[in-house]
Motif scaffolding. Sequence first.
Motif, PDB file in Angstrom:
ATOM      1  N   UNK A 289       0.827  -1.200   0.000  1.00 60.82           N
ATOM      2  CA  UNK A 289       0.000   0.000   0.000  1.00 60.82           C
ATOM      3  C   UNK A 289       0.863   1.251   0.000  1.00 60.82           C
ATOM      4  N   UNK A 290       0.223   2.385  -0.184  1.00 52.98           N
ATOM      5  CA  UNK A 290       0.935   3.652  -0.218  1.00 52.98           C
ATOM      6  C   UNK A 290       0.653   4.508   0.995  1.00 52.98           C
ATOM      7  N   UNK A 291       1.402   5.600   1.134  1.00 53.83           N
ATOM      8  CA  UNK A 291       1.208   6.559   2.214  1.00 53.83           C
ATOM      9  C   UNK A 291       1.586   7.947   1.718  1.00 53.83           C
ATOM     10  N   UNK A 292       1.444   8.943   2.578  1.00 56.30           N
ATOM     11  CA  UNK A 292       1.617  10.341   2.163  1.00 56.30           C
ATOM     12  C   UNK A 292       2.805  10.999   2.846  1.00 56.30           C
ATOM     13  N   UNK A 293       3.273  12.082   2.234  1.00 58.32           N
ATOM     14  CA  UNK A 293       4.319  12.923   2.809  1.00 58.32           C
ATOM     15  C   UNK A 293       3.881  14.371   2.701  1.00 58.32           C
ATOM     16  N   UNK A 294       3.960  15.099   3.828  1.00 58.88           N
ATOM     17  CA  UNK A 294       3.693  16.535   3.818  1.00 58.88           C
ATOM     18  C   UNK A 294       4.899  17.258   4.387  1.00 58.88           C
ATOM     19  N   UNK A 295       5.137  18.459   3.892  1.00 58.71           N
ATOM     20  CA  UNK A 295       6.234  19.284   4.387  1.00 58.71           C
ATOM     21  C   UNK A 295       5.900  19.743   5.802  1.00 58.71           C
ATOM     22  N   UNK A 296       6.899  19.852   6.649  1.00 62.13           N
ATOM     23  CA  UNK A 296       6.695  20.268   8.031  1.00 62.13           C
ATOM     24  C   UNK A 296       6.514  21.782   8.178  1.00 62.13           C
ATOM     25  N   UNK A 297       6.939  22.553   7.190  1.00 59.90           N
ATOM     26  CA  UNK A 297       6.836  24.010   7.278  1.00 59.90           C
ATOM     27  C   UNK A 297       5.386  24.431   7.517  1.00 59.90           C
ATOM     28  N   UNK A 298       5.181  25.492   8.299  1.00 62.79           N
ATOM     29  CA  UNK A 298       3.822  25.930   8.640  1.00 62.79           C
ATOM     30  C   UNK A 298       3.119  26.724   7.546  1.00 62.79           C
ATOM     31  N   UNK A 299       3.657  26.747   6.354  1.00 62.30           N
ATOM     32  CA  UNK A 299       3.120  27.604   5.293  1.00 62.30           C
ATOM     33  C   UNK A 299       1.692  27.280   4.881  1.00 62.30           C
ATOM     34  N   UNK A 300       1.219  26.056   5.079  1.00 59.37           N
ATOM     35  CA  UNK A 300      -0.100  25.645   4.601  1.00 59.37           C
ATOM     36  C   UNK A 300      -1.067  25.302   5.738  1.00 59.37           C
ATOM     37  N   UNK A 301      -0.624  25.407   6.973  1.00 57.37           N
ATOM     38  CA  UNK A 301      -1.441  24.945   8.096  1.00 57.37           C
ATOM     39  C   UNK A 301      -2.716  25.762   8.284  1.00 57.37           C
ATOM     40  N   UNK A 302      -2.635  27.079   8.140  1.00 55.58           N
ATOM     41  CA  UNK A 302      -3.830  27.912   8.302  1.00 55.58           C
ATOM     42  C   UNK A 302      -4.842  27.588   7.208  1.00 55.58           C
ATOM     43  N   UNK A 303      -4.374  27.425   5.992  1.00 60.96           N
ATOM     44  CA  UNK A 303      -5.274  27.072   4.890  1.00 60.96           C
ATOM     45  C   UNK A 303      -5.928  25.710   5.156  1.00 60.96           C
ATOM     46  N   UNK A 304      -5.159  24.754   5.652  1.00 64.75           N
ATOM     47  CA  UNK A 304      -5.720  23.431   5.958  1.00 64.75           C
ATOM     48  C   UNK A 304      -6.766  23.535   7.074  1.00 64.75           C
ATOM     49  N   UNK A 305      -6.473  24.330   8.104  1.00 63.29           N
ATOM     50  CA  UNK A 305      -7.429  24.500   9.200  1.00 63.29           C
ATOM     51  C   UNK A 305      -8.712  25.153   8.697  1.00 63.29           C
ATOM     52  N   UNK A 306      -8.590  26.146   7.826  1.00 66.51           N
ATOM     53  CA  UNK A 306      -9.772  26.795   7.250  1.00 66.51           C
ATOM     54  C   UNK A 306     -10.580  25.811   6.407  1.00 66.51           C
ATOM     55  N   UNK A 307      -9.901  24.986   5.664  1.00 64.14           N
ATOM     56  CA  UNK A 307     -10.581  23.971   4.862  1.00 64.14           C
ATOM     57  C   UNK A 307     -11.363  23.017   5.752  1.00 64.14           C
ATOM     58  N   UNK A 308     -10.762  22.606   6.860  1.00 65.10           N
ATOM     59  CA  UNK A 308     -11.449  21.706   7.790  1.00 65.10           C
ATOM     60  C   UNK A 308     -12.672  22.388   8.402  1.00 65.10           C
ATOM     61  N   UNK A 309     -12.568  23.672   8.684  1.00 67.83           N
ATOM     62  CA  UNK A 309     -13.721  24.402   9.250  1.00 67.83           C
ATOM     63  C   UNK A 309     -14.879  24.398   8.262  1.00 67.83           C
ATOM     64  N   UNK A 310     -14.579  24.588   6.989  1.00 66.68           N
ATOM     65  CA  UNK A 310     -15.628  24.560   5.964  1.00 66.68           C
ATOM     66  C   UNK A 310     -16.218  23.157   5.852  1.00 66.68           C
ATOM     67  N   UNK A 311     -15.352  22.146   5.818  1.00 68.12           N
ATOM     68  CA  UNK A 311     -15.824  20.762   5.688  1.00 68.12           C
ATOM     69  C   UNK A 311     -16.650  20.339   6.913  1.00 68.12           C
ATOM     70  N   UNK A 312     -16.289  20.845   8.089  1.00 70.31           N
ATOM     71  CA  UNK A 312     -17.003  20.432   9.304  1.00 70.31           C
ATOM     72  C   UNK A 312     -18.465  20.835   9.246  1.00 70.31           C
ATOM     73  N   UNK A 313     -18.767  21.925   8.543  1.00 69.67           N
ATOM     74  CA  UNK A 313     -20.171  22.336   8.447  1.00 69.67           C
ATOM     75  C   UNK A 313     -20.991  21.309   7.679  1.00 69.67           C
ATOM     76  N   UNK A 314     -20.367  20.520   6.836  1.00 74.71           N
ATOM     77  CA  UNK A 314     -21.061  19.470   6.116  1.00 74.71           C
ATOM     78  C   UNK A 314     -21.387  18.260   6.969  1.00 74.71           C
ATOM     79  N   UNK A 315     -20.782  18.171   8.147  1.00 77.17           N
ATOM     80  CA  UNK A 315     -21.019  17.032   9.046  1.00 77.17           C
ATOM     81  C   UNK A 315     -22.083  17.344  10.088  1.00 77.17           C
ATOM     82  N   UNK A 316     -22.558  18.583  10.128  1.00 75.45           N
ATOM     83  CA  UNK A 316     -23.554  18.962  11.133  1.00 75.45           C
ATOM     84  C   UNK A 316     -24.925  18.405  10.724  1.00 75.45           C
ATOM     85  N   UNK A 317     -25.724  17.941  11.722  1.00 71.86           N
ATOM     86  CA  UNK A 317     -27.047  17.412  11.387  1.00 71.86           C
ATOM     87  C   UNK A 317     -28.008  18.488  10.913  1.00 71.86           C
TER      88      UNK A 317
END
Length: 186
Positions: free
Chosen positions: A158-186
């Motif tokens: 099987x395969x796996x993933x690699x992400x860079x450790x630099x914080x350059x994309x973390x805020x964007x990822x957190x914002x994306x999760x906030x948007x996606x979380x609204x799709x999980x609300x009843x």
Amino acid sequence: MSIPDWNMAGVVPPIRPGAHPAGKDRSPYRVSLSEFADRFCLSPERLEILNGLIKLRAGLHSIGVTQGFQWIDGSFLEHIEDTEARPPNDVDVVTYAFLPAGETQQSFMPTLFPYIDRAAVKATYKVDHIVRVLPQIDIHDVCYWYSLWSHRRDGMWKGYAEVDLAPTDDVQAMNLLAVKSSGFQP
């Protein structure tokens, strides 16, 4: 490079479908943290694990650990919901990191300890976390993680993933999760 869809066995394929079997289009698939979050934020349980991963990364960044990369694997990268009828419990991560300037492993260990105490990290962040310090890596250690993560416990490749450790994309990822979380609300 995007992460391929799960194959019929419910795993990320180790070699991109259609790629040359000896080519370099294979695992670990290098993606941004946002791409990784977008690909695997498929349920409230996965959202919680991804939020934990981003909080763990924020903790590492806050102590100056910002250079290196993370290999990400475990049942989190499998379609475990279909293959075992359960959500993933956590995500497995090996962080290959350079220490902040002027630090040695010995001098930095007290600062780094909260992020290498596996039981505490898993309980706090839902991340089974290992840290390896660059450039002092033993090639056998890298081979160990590659061979361990390139196969399921039952021997399936099987395969796996690699992400860079630099914080350059973390805020964007957190914002994306906030948007996606609204799709999980009843």
